[in-house]
Design an enzyme around this catalytic site. Structure first.
Site, PDB file in Angstrom:
ATOM      1  CG  ASP A   9      -1.805   1.069   1.337  1.00  0.00           C
ATOM      2  OD1 ASP A   9      -2.699   1.151   0.325  1.00  0.00           O
ATOM      3  OD2 ASP A   9      -2.075   1.878   2.366  1.00  0.00           O
ATOM      4  CD  GLU A  21      15.590 -14.799   4.543  1.00  0.00           C
ATOM      5  OE1 GLU A  21      14.680 -15.316   5.181  1.00  0.00           O
ATOM      6  OE2 GLU A  21      16.013 -13.680   4.926  1.00  0.00           O
TER       7      GLU A  21
HETATM    8  C1  NOJ Z   1      -4.286   3.126  -0.926  1.00  0.00           C
HETATM    9  C2  NOJ Z   1      -5.589   2.131  -0.780  1.00  0.00           C
HETATM   10  O1  NOJ Z   1      -5.688   1.430  -1.966  1.00  0.00           O
HETATM   11  C3  NOJ Z   1      -6.789   2.931  -0.336  1.00  0.00           C
HETATM   12  O2  NOJ Z   1      -7.893   2.223  -0.329  1.00  0.00           O
HETATM   13  C4  NOJ Z   1      -6.598   3.310   1.156  1.00  0.00           C
HETATM   14  O3  NOJ Z   1      -7.412   4.379   1.486  1.00  0.00           O
HETATM   15  C5  NOJ Z   1      -5.024   4.239   1.085  1.00  0.00           C
HETATM   16  N1  NOJ Z   1      -3.891   3.568   0.376  1.00  0.00           N
HETATM   17  C6  NOJ Z   1      -4.459   4.515   2.407  1.00  0.00           C
HETATM   18  O4  NOJ Z   1      -4.177   3.398   2.994  1.00  0.00           O
END
Ligand code: NOJ
Length: 541
Positions: free
Chosen positions: A208, A258
Site C-alpha cells: 500500500d 529467502e
Molecule cells: C491506497 C488504498 O488502496 C486505499 O484504499 C487506502 O485508502 C489508502 N492507500 C490508504 O491506505
C-alpha cells in the site's frame, strides 16, 4: 490442482490476479459484512473463472475507518472477517484449486488503535514510543500551528494535535498515523510481519502507498508543489516518491528471496518514468500500471500507454501490470459511459448525471477486458468486473462510509460506489451476498447482473471473462512480445509474438475485421465487421 496453475518462480509475470475486497465479496455468517467464510465458499467460482491468484485487501484487525487500511494488528484477522485459522484455511484451500493468495501490506501507517500508537500517546512528548511515528511540536508562539503545510490525501491538513500539544503526521485519515521508517524497530517489525505471512504460505504482497514511506528529514513545506496523490509532482517532493524508499524495498526483497517463488507488487502511484526505479531486479517484482484508470476511450492514448509501460518494464526485466478498476476508483463500466475528459470521482457528486450512457459503458468495458487480457504481462481483475458491474454512483450520502466523504468536507463522495456487495443471486435481501442486507445497498440493476443469472448465459460478461482467461492461456502468454499494428486513428491493434492479435474499435463506426480465425469477440460480429466499442481476438489459423 486445476490445470491452469501457473508454475515456476516467474508465475507472476503473466498471472491474472483477482482482487477480493473482503467486506463486500461474500457474507458467510449473515451479518451484512463479507468474511473469509464467504470467500472460502466462493473459491470454486473463482477456480471456474480461471484466475491464477487472488489479492486480498486488508483483512487484519482494524476499526475499519478506512476499510481496513487502518491496521490495528498485522498478525491477526478482524473478527468480522474471521480468525487466523480461517485465513490459513483460505490460503490452503485456494492452493488446492491451484490459486495463489497475495495479501495486502500496509506499511506507511497503522491504525490509531495499534498498540504502538496507543503507547506513543500514553508516553507523551519526547518519549521513545513517539519516535516510531512522526510526532512534532507545532509552529507559532504556542505551537498552535501545524509543523508543516502538508495536507492529507483525503482532505484537510496532514497533522493532528494531541491534547498534550504535540502534533502527529497522517497522510490519510487522522486515524492512520504515519510510521517513521527511519526507526530500526519499524523496519524490523515489518520484516517480521512479512515472514509471518510468508510462513503461512501466501504468495506475496500488494504494498500500500509504496511511494510514501520516506519523509523529508526536516518536514520541508511543500509550498507551490502539488500535494495530491498521483503522478503529478517533481523529484525531491517532501513526502512522495523519495529516493530513500528504495533501500527499504531492497530489505524486503531479501526476505522474500529467502523463500522460493514469492512476489510483491507496488501500489506506487508515481510518474510513469519513475516507476521502473521500483522494478529494479532487487526491488519489486511488479508495480501497477495505473494509466488506464485515467485514460479516455481513445486509441492513441491507449496505444501510448501500452508502448510506454511495456518498454519501461522490459528495460528493467519486469513486465507490465494492467489494471482497469480497483477499490479506489469508479468502476470502468461507468467510467466508459461518461464523456471523455470527465473527472469520474468528482462526477459522482457533481454530475451532470444525465450524461451517463450506461449501454456504451457496458460495451466498452467488455472490449477493454479483451484489450487488457491480450497484452503482455499480468492483469488484475477487481471483484465484480467479470460481471460487468457498474459503479453504484447514486448511493445516498447518508449511507456513505468512506472517510473521504467526511475528510473532504462533503466535497467528494468517495469510493463506496465501487465497494457495494457483490450480487450472487437474482433475489434475496442482498442478492445472495448473504442472508441479511449488505453493509451498503445494491443498485436495482445488480439483480440482472448476478453471477447465477450470468452463469448459463453464453453472451454474458461472466462467460466472456471465462472464455478470455482460457484462450489467453493458450494464445497470449507464450512470450512478452508485442507489435502495434496501424489500422487507422480509431483502432487499437497489436500482435503478440506467436501471431495472435487483438483489434479494438474505439471509433464510432464499424470496421472490417482483418483476416484470421476469430478466437473471441466482445460483441456479435455481423458481415465481417467489428462494431464500434468492440474488440476481437484473432489467430492466423
Ligand atoms: C491506497 C488504498 O488502496 C486505499 O484504499 C487506502 O485508502 C489508502 N492507500 C490508504 O491506505
Amino acid at each position: 490442482m486445476s490445470d491452469h496453475t501457473t508454475t515456476g518462480t516467474d508465475w507472476w509475470r503473466n498471472a491474472v490476479v483477482y482482487q477480493i475486497y473482503p467486506r463486500s465479496f461474500a457474507d458467510g455468517n449473515g451479518d451484512g459484512t463479507g468474511d473469509i467464510a464467504g470467500m472460502r465458499a466462493r473459491l470454486p467460482y473463482l477456480a471456474e473463472l480461471g484466475i491464477d491468484a487472488i489479492w486480498v485487501n486488508p483483512w487484519y484487525r482494524s476499526p475499519l475507518n478506512d476499510g481496513g487500511y487502518d491496521v490495528a494488528d498485522y498478525r491477526n484477522i478482524d473478527e468480522r472477517f474471521g480468525s487466523i485459522d480461517d485465513a490459513q484455511a483460505f490460503v490452503d484451500e485456494a492452493g488446492g484449486h491451484g490459486i495463489r493468495v497475495i495479501v495486502d501490506l500496509v506499511p506507511n501507517h497503522t491504525s490509531s488503535e495499534h498498540a504502538w500508537f496507543q503507547a506513543a500517546l500514553a508516553a507523551g512528548p519526547g518519549s521513545p514510543e513517539r519516535e516510531r511515528y512522526h510526532f512534532l511540536p507545532g509552529r507559532g508562539d504556542d505551537g498552535e500551528l501545524p509543523p508543516s503545510d502538508w495536507t492529507s490525501v483525503f482532505g484537510g491538513r496532514a497533522w493532528e494535535r494531541c491534547p498534550d500539544g504535540e502534533w502527529y503526521l497522517h497522510l490519510f485519515d487522522s486515524t492512520q498515523p504515519d510510521l517513521n521508517w527511519e526507526h530500526p524497530e519499524v523496519r524490523a517489525e515489518f520484516e517480521s510481519i512479512l515472514r509471518f505471512w510468508l510462513d503461512r504460505g501466501v504468495a506475496g504482497f500488494r504494498v500500500d502507498v509504496a511511494h510514501a514511506l520516506a519523509k523529508h528529514p526536516d518536514y520541508e513545506d511543500v509550498g507551490d508543489r502539488d500535494q495530491r496523490d498521483g503522478p503529478r509532482w517533481t523529484e525531491g517532493h517532501p513526502f512522495w516518491d523519495r529516493d530513500e524508499i528504495h533501500p527499504i524495498i531492497r530489505s524486503w526483497r531479501r526476505v522474500l528471496d529467502e523463500y522460493d517463488d514469492r512476489m510483491m507488487v507496488a501500489e506506487a502511484w508515481v510518474r510513469a518514468d519513475r516507476r521502473p526505479l521500483y522494478l529494479r531486479p532487487d526491488e519489486y517484482h511488479q508495480a501497477f500500471d495505473f494509466e488506464f484508470l485515467s485514460a479516455d476511450w481513445d486509441a492513441e492514448q491507449f496505444g501510448g500507454i501500452i508502448e510506454q509501460s511495456t518498454t519501461a518494464a522490459r528495460d528493467v526485466g519486469s513486465n507490465p501490470t494492467w489494471v482497469l478498476s480497483n477499490h479506489d476508483v469508479v468502476r470502468h463500466a461507468t467510467r466508459y459511459g461518461l464523456p471523455g475528459g470527465t473527472d469520474s470521482a468528482a462526477w459522482l457528486l457533481d454530475g451532470p448525471h444525465h450524461l451517463l450512457d450506461a449501454e456504451q459503458g457496458h460495451r466498452r468495458a467488455r472490449a477493454a477486458a479483451l484489450l487488457t487480457l491480450a497484452l503482455p504481462g499480468s492483469a488484475y481483475v477487481y471483484q465484480g468486473e467479470e460481471l460487468g458491474l457498474p459503479e453504484a454512483w447514486d448511493l445516498s450520502t447518508d449511507v456513505l462510509d468512506d472517510p473521504v466523504w467526511t475528510d473532504s468536507g462533503h466535497r467528494r463522495k468517495g469510493r463506496d460506489g465501487c465497494r457495494v456487495p457483490i450480487p450472487w443471486e437474482a433475489t434475496g435481501p442482498s442478492l445472495g451476498f448473504g442472508d441479511a442486507e449488505g453493509w451498503l445497498p445494491q443498485p436495482v440493476g445488480y439483480a440482472a447482473l448476478a453471477a447465477a443469472v450470468q452463469h448459463d448465459d453464453d453472451g454474458s460478461t461472466l462467460n466472456l471473462y471465462r472464455s478470455a482467461l482460457r484462450i489467453r492461456r493458450e494464445h497470449f502468454t507464450a512470450d512478452f512480445d508485442i507489435t502495434m499494428i496501424d489500422l487507422g486513428a480509431d483502432v487499437l491493434a497489436f500482435e503478440r509474438g506467436n501471431g495472435a492479435r487483438c483489434v479494438v474499435n474505439m471509433g464510432a463506426v464499424p470496421i472490417a475485421i482483418p483476416e484470421g480465425v476469430v478466437l473471441l469477440a466482445s460483441a456479435p460480429l455481423d458481415d465481417g465487421e467489428l462494431p464500434a466499442d468492440a474488440a476481437v481476438w484473432l489467430a492466423d489459423h
